[in-house]
Design a protein around this motif. Structure first.
Motif: not given
Length: 150
Positions: A9, A42-43, A69, A72-73, A76
């Protein structure tokens, strides 16, 4: 071909100089059959992590923690990947304005949960980004990438 995933990030041009240094270092191993995959936090996906033989994480230290970000990685991808990532080499960089303590603890705890193996000294610092920080980031990226050539 071995694959190094760099998940970071880096929301500002200033911070992108750190990720660019890591990538520059990592690319020294490309001629030895190491493919470098860069992805914004995020990708990046669980599939990206599962297909990687090693990984470098990069983040800002925000409010004493890793960036939302990158968190979140981790949130998930953990359930789908942690059993398969055990023993894979990794390292990381963290940059903060004032303090990185909480972010460092989080990174250590999370990567322990994934079972990753620290392969190069992390680059963690606060304040201005200077040539010494960038040289350390480049060396760390190269070190992790070169673990894949052994």
């Amino acid at each position: 071909m071995s694959r190094l995933l760099v998940v970071h990030h880096s929301p500002t041009p200033r911070l992108r100089t750190i990720s660019a240094a890591v990538l520059r270092g990592a690319r020294t191993a490309e001629s030895e059959g190491v493919e470098i995959i860069e992805s914004a936090a995020l990708d990046a996906s669980a599939e990206d992590l599962l297909n990687a033989d090693a990984v470098v994480f990069g983040t800002t230290a925000n409010f004493g923690y890793i960036s939302g970000a990158l968190k979140h990685f981790f949130d998930t991808t953990f359930n789908e990947t942690h059993a398969q990532t055990k023993g894979r080499p990794f390292s990381y960089w963290i940059h903060g304005s004032h303090d990185t303590t909480g972010a460092e603890r989080a990174m250590q705890s999370i990567t322990t949960g994934y079972g990753l193996r620290l392969a190069a000294t992390p680059v963690v610092f606060t304040g201005d980004i200077d040539d010494e920080h960038l040289a350390r980031a480049e060396e760390m990226g190269a070190s992790v990438a070169w673990t894949l050539t052994i």
